[in-house]
Write an enzyme that holds these catalytic residues in place. Structure first.
Site, PDB file in Angstrom:
ATOM      1  N   GLY A  46      -7.990   4.695  30.958  1.00 35.20           N
ATOM      2  CA  GLY A  46      -9.428   4.853  31.165  1.00 35.20           C
ATOM      3  C   GLY A  46     -10.191   4.322  29.970  1.00 35.20           C
ATOM      4  O   GLY A  46      -9.631   4.211  28.875  1.00 35.20           O
ATOM      5  N   GLN A  51     -17.015   3.391  24.120  1.00 34.26           N
ATOM      6  CA  GLN A  51     -15.837   3.077  23.303  1.00 34.26           C
ATOM      7  C   GLN A  51     -15.784   1.606  22.883  1.00 34.26           C
ATOM      8  O   GLN A  51     -15.007   1.249  22.005  1.00 34.26           O
ATOM      9  CB  GLN A  51     -14.543   3.454  24.049  1.00 34.26           C
ATOM     10  CG  GLN A  51     -14.389   4.962  24.220  1.00 34.26           C
ATOM     11  CD  GLN A  51     -13.098   5.310  24.925  1.00 34.26           C
ATOM     12  OE1 GLN A  51     -13.014   5.265  26.151  1.00 34.26           O
ATOM     13  NE2 GLN A  51     -12.070   5.643  24.176  1.00 34.26           N
ATOM     14  N   CYS A  94      -6.468   9.395  23.412  1.00 30.50           N
ATOM     15  CA  CYS A  94      -7.755   8.704  23.488  1.00 30.50           C
ATOM     16  C   CYS A  94      -7.671   7.441  22.644  1.00 30.50           C
ATOM     17  O   CYS A  94      -7.196   7.489  21.513  1.00 30.50           O
ATOM     18  CB  CYS A  94      -8.872   9.607  22.982  1.00 30.50           C
ATOM     19  SG  CYS A  94     -10.503   8.847  23.094  1.00 30.50           S
ATOM     20  N   LEU A  95      -8.138   6.336  23.205  1.00 28.53           N
ATOM     21  CA  LEU A  95      -8.084   5.061  22.484  1.00 28.53           C
ATOM     22  C   LEU A  95      -8.965   5.093  21.229  1.00 28.53           C
ATOM     23  O   LEU A  95      -8.767   4.288  20.328  1.00 28.53           O
ATOM     24  CB  LEU A  95      -8.492   3.912  23.405  1.00 28.53           C
ATOM     25  CG  LEU A  95      -7.545   3.683  24.596  1.00 28.53           C
ATOM     26  CD1 LEU A  95      -8.114   2.661  25.560  1.00 28.53           C
ATOM     27  CD2 LEU A  95      -6.160   3.254  24.122  1.00 28.53           C
ATOM     28  N   HIS A 136     -12.326  13.442  31.120  1.00 28.41           N
ATOM     29  CA  HIS A 136     -12.238  12.898  29.751  1.00 28.41           C
ATOM     30  C   HIS A 136     -13.274  11.784  29.555  1.00 28.41           C
ATOM     31  O   HIS A 136     -13.966  11.744  28.534  1.00 28.41           O
ATOM     32  CB  HIS A 136     -10.800  12.381  29.537  1.00 28.41           C
ATOM     33  CG  HIS A 136     -10.543  11.658  28.255  1.00 28.41           C
ATOM     34  ND1 HIS A 136      -9.690  12.135  27.280  1.00 28.41           N
ATOM     35  CD2 HIS A 136     -11.000  10.471  27.782  1.00 28.41           C
ATOM     36  CE1 HIS A 136      -9.645  11.280  26.271  1.00 28.41           C
ATOM     37  NE2 HIS A 136     -10.429  10.252  26.543  1.00 28.41           N
ATOM     38  N   GLU A 137     -13.400  10.903  30.563  1.00 31.78           N
ATOM     39  CA  GLU A 137     -14.334   9.761  30.453  1.00 31.78           C
ATOM     40  C   GLU A 137     -15.799  10.216  30.562  1.00 31.78           C
ATOM     41  O   GLU A 137     -16.654   9.716  29.827  1.00 31.78           O
ATOM     42  CB  GLU A 137     -14.046   8.710  31.526  1.00 31.78           C
ATOM     43  CG  GLU A 137     -12.642   8.123  31.529  1.00 31.78           C
ATOM     44  CD  GLU A 137     -12.153   7.624  30.192  1.00 31.78           C
ATOM     45  OE1 GLU A 137     -12.988   7.326  29.308  1.00 31.78           O
ATOM     46  OE2 GLU A 137     -10.927   7.554  30.000  1.00 31.78           O
ATOM     47  N   HIS A 140     -16.961  11.405  27.338  1.00 32.46           N
ATOM     48  CA  HIS A 140     -17.364  10.307  26.437  1.00 32.46           C
ATOM     49  C   HIS A 140     -18.842   9.942  26.637  1.00 32.46           C
ATOM     50  O   HIS A 140     -19.558   9.673  25.673  1.00 32.46           O
ATOM     51  CB  HIS A 140     -16.520   9.055  26.688  1.00 32.46           C
ATOM     52  CG  HIS A 140     -15.217   9.001  25.944  1.00 32.46           C
ATOM     53  ND1 HIS A 140     -15.133   9.074  24.568  1.00 32.46           N
ATOM     54  CD2 HIS A 140     -13.941   8.865  26.382  1.00 32.46           C
ATOM     55  CE1 HIS A 140     -13.852   8.984  24.197  1.00 32.46           C
ATOM     56  NE2 HIS A 140     -13.107   8.864  25.281  1.00 32.46           N
TER      57      HIS A 140
HETATM   58  O1  GNR Z   1      -5.300   6.057  27.844  1.00 32.30           O
HETATM   59  C1  GNR Z   1      -5.685   7.226  27.956  1.00 32.30           C
HETATM   60  N1  GNR Z   1      -4.829   8.173  28.405  1.00 32.30           N
HETATM   61  C2  GNR Z   1      -5.218   9.445  28.733  1.00 32.30           C
HETATM   62  C3  GNR Z   1      -4.227  10.410  28.912  1.00 32.30           C
HETATM   63  C4  GNR Z   1      -4.559  11.684  29.281  1.00 32.30           C
HETATM   64  C5  GNR Z   1      -5.873  12.026  29.486  1.00 32.30           C
HETATM   65  C6  GNR Z   1      -6.869  11.101  29.303  1.00 32.30           C
HETATM   66  C7  GNR Z   1      -6.542   9.810  28.939  1.00 32.30           C
HETATM   67  S1  GNR Z   1      -7.802   8.639  28.739  1.00 32.30           S
HETATM   68  C8  GNR Z   1      -7.076   7.583  27.571  1.00 32.30           C
HETATM   69  C9  GNR Z   1      -7.954   6.369  27.322  1.00 32.30           C
HETATM   70  C10 GNR Z   1      -9.266   6.806  26.718  1.00 32.30           C
HETATM   71  O2  GNR Z   1      -9.431   7.073  25.555  1.00 32.30           O
HETATM   72  N2  GNR Z   1     -10.279   6.912  27.530  1.00 32.30           N
HETATM   73  O3  GNR Z   1     -11.464   7.332  27.074  1.00 32.30           O
HETATM   74 NI    NI Z   2     -10.994   8.595  25.362  1.00 32.85          NI
END
Ligand code: GNR
Ligand code: NI
Length: 174
Positions: A46, A51, A94-95, A136-137, A140
């Site tokens: 995601g 980001q 999270c990236l 999660h997104e 953000h």
């Molecule tokens: O790559 C991602 N893996 C992930 C694993 C578990 C829950 C959420 C994620 S999102 C993350 C990529 C990211 O930072 N998205 O904002």
């Molecule tokens: Ni993230």
């Protein structure tokens, strides 16, 4: 299409609230394509526009395992319209927090409404990894990171390591 640079915590932009889009045009579709390319290259499942430094309510997701069968989802102006009462715990990464992972408890399922790649209003119900990723997104887009759900001690430890990593990186570049 081009790959963009991913913003790493701590960076004040990651704490800002992203803005809704007024319309979906070719410029926005090009941006979504760049986000998707950046996410696949990372690799991640995601990515929110913030980001890559853009404060717009845009998300790309692809939780498909098979690299040959891509299954991208584009979410514009997503709104979570319901969450299940039941929660579940998943390990999140999270990236913007490279190398750090934690078990996070969230509502198990969620339902969202959003605008798709073609500008059409849609609804989607999700469970499991997709639901976790959507939440999660959307976090953000509101300036929230998964470390905000951890104890202050754990959160401070992760941020401290990221600050150190950034300093080391600057030494190599300079
Ligand atoms: O790559 C991602 N893996 C992930 C694993 C578990 C829950 C959420 C994620 S999102 C993350 C990529 C990211 O930072 N998205 O904002
Ligand atoms: Ni993230």
């Amino acid at each position: 299409m081009s790959q963009r640079k991913i913003v790493i915590e701590p960076d004040p932009i990651l704490r800002k609230k992203s803005e809704n889009l007024e319309k979906v045009d070719d410029d926005i579709r090009r941006l979504l394509d760049d986000m998707l390319e950046t996410m696949y290259a990372a690799p991640g499942i995601g990515l929110a526009a913030v980001q890559i430094g853009i404060l717009k309510r845009l998300i790309v997701i692809d939780i498909s395992k098979d690299k040959e069968k891509k299954d991208p989802i584009f979410l514009i102006n997503p709104v979570i319209i319901s969450r299940s009462n039941q929660t579940s715990i998943h390990e999140e990464g999270c990236l913007s927090l490279p190398g750090h992972f934690a078990e996070i408890e969230r509502p198990d399922g969620c339902q969202i409404k959003f605008i798709d790649y073609n500008g059409k209003e849609k609804k989607l119900s999700a469970n499991g990894l997709l639901s976790t990723c959507i939440q999660h997104e959307v976090d953000h887009l509101n300036g929230v990171l998964f470390i905000d759900y951890l104890s202050k001690l754990k959160k401070d430890m992760i941020v401290k390591k990221l600050v150190k990593q950034k300093k080391e990186l600057n030494k190599v570049i300079l």
